[in-house]
Scaffold this motif. Structure first.
Motif, short mmCIF file in Angstrom:
data_model
loop_
_atom_site.label_atom_id
_atom_site.label_comp_id
_atom_site.label_asym_id
_atom_site.label_seq_id
_atom_site.Cartn_x
_atom_site.Cartn_y
_atom_site.Cartn_z
N SER A 171 0.67 -1.38 0.45
CA SER A 171 -0.06 -0.05 -0.02
C SER A 171 0.66 1.25 -0.23
CB SER A 171 -0.83 0.32 1.54
OG SER A 171 -2.11 1.37 1.28
N ARG A 172 1.86 1.21 1.16
CA ARG A 172 2.83 2.41 0.48
C ARG A 172 3.93 2.94 -0.60
NH1 ARG A 172 2.77 4.89 6.43
NH2 ARG A 172 3.94 6.50 4.70
N PHE A 173 3.73 1.24 -1.38
CA PHE A 173 4.69 1.60 -2.41
C PHE A 173 3.63 1.83 -3.26
CE2 PHE A 173 8.30 -1.69 -0.44
CZ PHE A 173 9.07 -1.11 -0.06
N GLU A 174 3.23 1.37 -3.30
CA GLU A 174 1.97 2.39 -4.74
C GLU A 174 1.53 3.30 -4.30
OE1 GLU A 174 -1.91 0.44 -6.32
OE2 GLU A 174 -1.89 0.11 -4.57
N ARG A 175 1.71 4.24 -3.08
CA ARG A 175 1.92 5.55 -3.39
C ARG A 175 2.63 6.49 -4.69
NH1 ARG A 175 0.44 7.34 2.78
NH2 ARG A 175 -0.55 6.49 3.21
N ALA A 176 4.07 6.06 -4.77
CA ALA A 176 4.18 6.50 -5.68
C ALA A 176 5.21 5.74 -6.96
CB ALA A 176 5.91 6.87 -5.16
N ALA A 177 4.52 4.21 -6.96
CA ALA A 177 4.98 3.55 -8.25
C ALA A 177 4.70 4.47 -9.51
CB ALA A 177 3.98 2.29 -7.63
N ALA A 178 3.77 4.79 -9.18
CA ALA A 178 3.91 5.52 -10.89
C ALA A 178 4.79 6.31 -11.66
CB ALA A 178 2.40 5.74 -10.81
N HIS A 179 5.66 6.90 -10.60
CA HIS A 179 6.81 7.73 -10.83
C HIS A 179 7.75 7.53 -10.30
CE1 HIS A 179 6.53 10.12 -7.38
NE2 HIS A 179 5.03 10.01 -7.53
N ASP A 180 7.84 6.17 -9.99
CA ASP A 180 9.41 6.24 -9.23
C ASP A 180 9.27 4.58 -9.82
OD1 ASP A 180 11.76 6.57 -7.11
OD2 ASP A 180 10.38 5.48 -5.79
N GLU A 181 10.24 4.09 -9.88
CA GLU A 181 10.83 2.90 -9.78
C GLU A 181 11.24 1.65 -8.85
OE1 GLU A 181 13.19 1.54 -14.04
OE2 GLU A 181 12.91 3.37 -14.39
N PRO A 182 11.95 1.99 -7.97
CA PRO A 182 12.12 1.07 -6.96
C PRO A 182 10.82 0.90 -6.40
CG PRO A 182 14.11 3.35 -7.44
CD PRO A 182 12.35 3.21 -8.32
N SER A 183 9.88 2.03 -6.22
CA SER A 183 9.06 1.51 -5.26
C SER A 183 7.90 1.68 -6.36
CB SER A 183 8.20 3.32 -5.12
OG SER A 183 8.38 4.32 -4.52
N ALA A 184 7.82 0.82 -8.00
CA ALA A 184 6.67 0.02 -8.78
C ALA A 184 8.21 -1.77 -8.20
CB ALA A 184 7.34 0.91 -9.94
N LEU A 185 8.96 -1.57 -8.24
CA LEU A 185 9.65 -2.33 -7.53
C LEU A 185 8.68 -3.96 -6.42
CD1 LEU A 185 11.67 -5.00 -8.48
CD2 LEU A 185 13.48 -3.85 -7.65
N PHE A 186 9.16 -2.95 -5.71
CA PHE A 186 9.07 -2.95 -4.46
C PHE A 186 7.81 -3.10 -4.48
CE2 PHE A 186 13.28 -2.58 -2.63
CZ PHE A 186 12.99 -3.54 -1.65
N CYS A 187 6.76 -2.64 -4.67
CA CYS A 187 5.46 -2.65 -4.55
C CYS A 187 4.69 -4.45 -4.97
CB CYS A 187 4.38 -1.89 -5.80
SG CYS A 187 2.88 -2.11 -5.21
N ASP A 188 5.24 -4.95 -5.99
CA ASP A 188 5.19 -5.57 -6.84
C ASP A 188 5.55 -6.90 -6.08
OD1 ASP A 188 4.11 -4.88 -9.32
OD2 ASP A 188 5.74 -4.94 -10.31
#
Length: 713
Positions: A673-690
C-alpha cells in the motif's frame, strides 16, 4: 629538516656577506637614501627661521658686486671686519670662519717702488685684526685651520696673534667614508699634543655655554647629550633635504647693510645664532655628502637688507654642497640634539639576518613570482618604516637587510630549483599524464605526497557505466562511436577532476575514479557524491545538445563505495600506472550494476553514506548480498543535494521508507500500500510494490530474510 637548515644557512651567509667589509662602500648608502626619502615624504623638519646656525656666504653674487668684483679675497679683510662687527653687535653668540685666509696682502714681497708692495700697505689688515682681537677676547670668534700632517693650512700670522693662537683656532677637517662621501664629522683632534675640539663642537659648546665632556669609554657628551656616532670620536650628520634648512646671507648684501648702519636687521636675523662665514660657490669647496640625492640649487635665500636680489646666470642643482654647510649642519645637530643614530655592526647583522630569513622563507614556500612580489612589498614597507624612524634621527640600515634579503631570495630559489624541487619535478613528470594539473598542484602542496610503490589509504571509489552501451555500439560506425565515447568520457572526467577525483582507468565506456588518493581528502566520500551528482547534471546537458551524441540519448549508472585500499604505482619496472587495489573497487562495480535492478542512477554503500554526511538526500533502497560477498549490506540511492530536494521527492522517500519498514516486518499488504503511492513515477517503489504483492499472495518460506542476492552485474 634538511631544507630548513639549508635555507637558514643561506640566509645567515647572505647577511654576513652584506655586513662584511666587502660591502663597506654600500653601508653609508642607507643614510643617503633615507635623507632623500624623508625629504620627499615629509619635507623640511624645521622652519629655517628657527635654525640655531646661519651662513654668511662669500657667494657668486659677492664676486660680481662692487667693491669686490675683480679684487682678490686677501683685499676684503676690511669689509669682512665690518660685517663681523655688525653680526656680533647684532647678538650672534659666536662667529666661526669656515674659510682660511692663510695669506695677508701685507706679507706681499712683490717689488713696488723702492721696496715691496707689502711694505707700502702696512696696516691694511688693521681693522680686521682689531675686530678679531675684540671678538676673541669675548670668546666670540673661532678661526679655522686644516690639519695636513706637518704642513697644516693656518690663518695668516697676524690673525693667529689676534685670536691668541690655538685658544681660538679649531680644525675644519671632515671624515670621508670609503666611497668618498662625507656622512660623519670628527668631534676632536690632537693638535700640538693636546686634544682639541673640532670647529663644529667648539662653536656649539660656546653657543650654549657648556663645555664638552669626554668619558672613559671615549663617549663625548655636550650639555648631557651623548653625541652618537658609529665610529669612535665622530658624529653622524643628520642633513635636511633641499637648500633652505640653513639660513644663508650674501656677504655683499650684509656689507652694504652694515655700511648703512642697519643694526635692527642684524639683531633680527642673527641674535642668539652661531654664524659661519664661508664660501658658497658653484665650483669651489664642493663636497658630496649624505645629502647628495636631496640637494637643491643654492642661493642666499633670507630676506635682503640693502641690495636688490641679483640673478646669477648658470645656476644649477648640484649633487654636492658647499663645505660650510657640513659644519653648519653639525652645529645644528649638536644644539638641537638630533644627530643621526646608527646601529652598531652586530645589530645591523641581526636585522639583515632576520630580513634574509624572511626572504628565504618566502622563496621556500611561494612560487618565484609570488616570492618576488612579497619581497618587493616587504622592502617597500621596511623603507617606509625606516623613513619614519629617520624622522626621529634613528638610522635603520637599508642596504644590508634588503641586499641580504634579495641575495637570500635568489639563492634559495636556486637551491629550491636544484635540490628541493627535484623531487617535486619527478612527481610532476610521473603524474602528468594521468592527473589533472590542479590535482597535481594540490598533491605537491600537501604535506603527505604519495609514496612511489604502494600505501594503504581510506578512499572512495566511483564506478560509472553507460546504460545500454552495447545496443548503441551496434548502431554506430566505429568513428562515430569513438566520438560519442570520447565526448562522454571527457565530460565526465572534467567533472570528476573538478571535485578532486583521480580517474584511475577507462574500461571501454566505464570510468573508475578514486577520491582521497593520490591527494589526501578527508571528505573523499562527500567529494565523490558531489561528483556523481555533477556527472548526472552534465550528462543531462549533453543529451539536450543536438550534436553531442549523434541523436542518441545516453543514460548512466554510478556506484560509489568507501573503504581502505592499496594505492600506488603498480606495474612493471618499465611501465607502471598509479592505481588502486581493493575489494572497495569490486563493490563499487557491483553497486553500479545494481542500478539496473532498481531503475536508479546512483547507488552508494552504507559506509559512503555515513561518511558523506547530511549534505545529501539519501534513500535507503534495500539490503543486498552481492556476488563474491557473504555479508549483506544496506544500499542507498543518492537522490539529490538535501537543499535541492523537491517536496514530491521528499514525500516519495517517506512513503518508500515506511513501505521498506513494513516489508522487513513481513507486513506485505501494508508495504504494498505504501509503495503503491509513488509507484507510478518511481521505479524502486514500483519494483517493491510488485515484490510485496507477490509475497502477500505466496507467503515466504520459513527462514525468509529481507535480503536480495545480486548474483550478476
Amino acid at each position: 629538516m634538511r631544507d630548513t637548515l639549508a635555507v637558514s644557512a643561506i640566509a645567515l651567509v647572505c647577511a654576513a656577506a652584506l655586513v662584511s667589509p666587502l660591502f663597506e662602500k654600500a653601508h653609508g648608502l642607507s643614510i643617503d637614501i633615507l635623507t632623500l626619502s624623508r625629504w620627499e615624504m615629509f619635507g623640511p623638519r624645521h622652519d629655517p627661521a628657527t635654525s640655531p646656525v646661519a651662513v654668511v656666504a662669500l657667494d657668486e653674487e659677492t664676486y660680481l658686486t662692487a667693491p669686490f668684483e675683480g679684487s682678490p679675497t686677501s683685499t676684503w679683510t676690511g669689509e669682512i671686519a665690518r660685517v663681523l662687527s655688525a653680526v656680533l653687535e647684532g647678538g650672534a653668540s659666536v662667529v666661526g670662519f669656515d674659510i682660511v685666509f692663510e695669506r695677508s696682502i701685507e706679507q706681499s714681497e712683490i717689488p713696488f717702488g723702492d721696496g715691496t708692495f707689502g711694505e707700502h700697505i702696512r696696516g691694511f689688515d688693521r681693522d680686521f685684526l682689531r675686530a678679531l682681537a675684540e671678538a676673541a677676547s669675548a670668546g666670540k670668534v673661532v678661526l679655522g685651520e686644516e690639519l695636513r700632517g706637518n704642513q697644516p693650512i693656518l690663518p695668516a700670522p697676524g690673525q693667529r696673534i689676534a685670536v691668541h693662537h690655538q685658544q681660538n683656532i679649531r680644525p675644519l677637517n671632515v671624515y670621508t667614508d670609503s666611497d668618498e662621501i662625507i656622512r660623519r664629522l670628527p668631534l676632536s683632534f690632537v693638535v700640538g699634543g693636546n686634544k682639541t675640539p673640532g670647529m663644529a663642537l667648539e662653536l656649539a659648546s660656546r653657543s650654549i655655554g657648556k663645555q664638552p665632556d669626554t668619558h672613559e669609554d671615549g663617549q663625548i657628551t655636550l650639555d648631557g647629550y651623548p653625541i652618537p656616532g658609529a665610529l669612535p670620536n665622530t658624529m653622524t650628520l643628520n642633513f635636511d633635504g633641499g637648500s633652505d634648512d640653513i639660513p644663508t646671507y650674501s656677504f655683499a648684501d650684509l656689507r652694504q647693510c652694515a655700511s648703512n648702519g642697519e643694526k635692527d636687521y642684524f639683531r633680527r636675523e642673527f641674535e642668539g645664532k652661531v654664524v659661519l662665514i664661508g664660501a658658497v660657490q658653484d665650483q669651489e669647496d664642493r663636497r658630496l655628502t649624505s645629502k647628495r640625492f636631496a640637494t637643491r640649487t643654492e642661493a642666499a635665500r633670507r630676506p635682503r637688507c640693502a641690495l636688490p636680489e641679483r640673478s646669477i646666470g648658470g645656476r644649477f642643482e648640484h649633487g654636492s654642497i658647499a663645505g660650510v654647510y657640513i659644519h653648519a649642519t653639525a652645529i645644528g645637530n649638536l644644539i638641537r640634539k638630533d644627530a643621526a643614530r646608527e646601529f652598531p655592526r652586530p645589530q645591523v647583522f641581526v636585522i639583515a639576518a632576520l630580513f634574509a630569513l624572511l626572504s628565504a622563507a618566502l622563496a621556500r614556500t611561494l612560487k618565484p613570482s609570488g616570492a618576488a612580489a612579497a619581497f618587493v612589498g616587504g622592502a617597500g614597507a621596511y623603507l617606509g618604516a625606516a623613513t619614519f624612524a629617520f624622522g626621529h634621527a634613528l638610522v635603520l640600515p637599508l642596504i644590508e637587510p634588503i641586499g641580504a634579503g634579495l641575495a637570500a631570495l635568489i639563492a634559495t630559489t636556486g637551491y629550491r630549483f636544484a635540490i628541493t624541487d627535484k623531487e617535486r619535478r619527478l612527481l610532476q613528470r610521473s603524474f602528468a599524464y594521468y592527473l589533472a594539473p590542479h590535482v597535481i598542484d594540490k598533491m605537491l602542496a600537501s604535506n603527505k605526497p604519495p609514496q612511489l610503490g604502494g600505501e594503504t589509504r581510506e578512499v572512495t571509489v566511483l564506478f560509472s557505466d553507460i546504460a545500454g552501451f552495447s545496443e548503441i555500439a551496434e548502431q554506430l560506425a566505429p568513428d562515430a562511436l569513438m566520438r560519442l565515447t570520447n565526448t562522454y568520457l571527457s565530460a565526465m572526467t572534467d567533472i570528476i577532476e573538478s571535485f578532486g577525483g583521480y580517474v584511475d582507468k577507462y574500461i571501454g565506456d566505464s570510468v573508475v575514479a578514486i577520491f582521497g588518493a593520490p591527494v589526501d581528502d578527508v571528505q573523499h566520500a562527500a567529494s565523490a557524491a558531489r561528483a556523481a551528482l555533477g556527472c548526472n547534471a552534465r550528462l543531462a546537458e549533453l543529451n539536450r545538445e543536438a550534436n553531442a551524441f549523434a541523436g542518441h540519448t545516453i543514460s548512466q549508472r554510478i556506484g560509489i563505495n568507501s573503504g581502505p585500499a592499496l594505492v600506488g604505482n603498480f606495474g612493471s619496472q618499465r611501465r607502471f600506472n598509479y592505481s588502486v587495489m581493493s575489494d572497495a573497487v569490486n563493490l563499487a562495480s557491483r553497486l553500479e550494476g545494481a542500478n539496473r535492478f532498481y531503475g536508479t542512477t546512483i547507488i552508494a554503500s552504507e559506509t559512503t553514506v555515513a561518511l558523506a554526511g547530511a549534505e545529501f538526500a539519501w534513500r535507503e533502497l534495500d539490503t543486498v548480498r552481492v556476488k563474491g560477498r557473504t555479508q549483506a549490506l544496506k544500499i542507498h540511492e543518492l537522490v539529490a543535494f538535501a537543499s535541492e530536494l523537491a517536496p514530491a521527492q521528499r514525500t516519495a522517500m517517506a512513503d518508500y521508507a515506511a513501505g521498506l519498514a513494513h516489508w522487513r516486518a513481513q507486513q506485505f499488504e501494508r508495504a504494498a500500500s505504501r509503495f503503491e503511492r509513488a509507484a507510478a513515477h518511481d521505479e524502486p517503489s514500483a519494483l517493491f510494490c510488485d515484490r510485496a504483492r507477490a509475497a502477500a499472495k505466496d507467503a515466504p518460506m520459513a527462514g525468509w530474510e529481507p535480503v536480495r542476492s545480486l548474483l550478476e552485474k
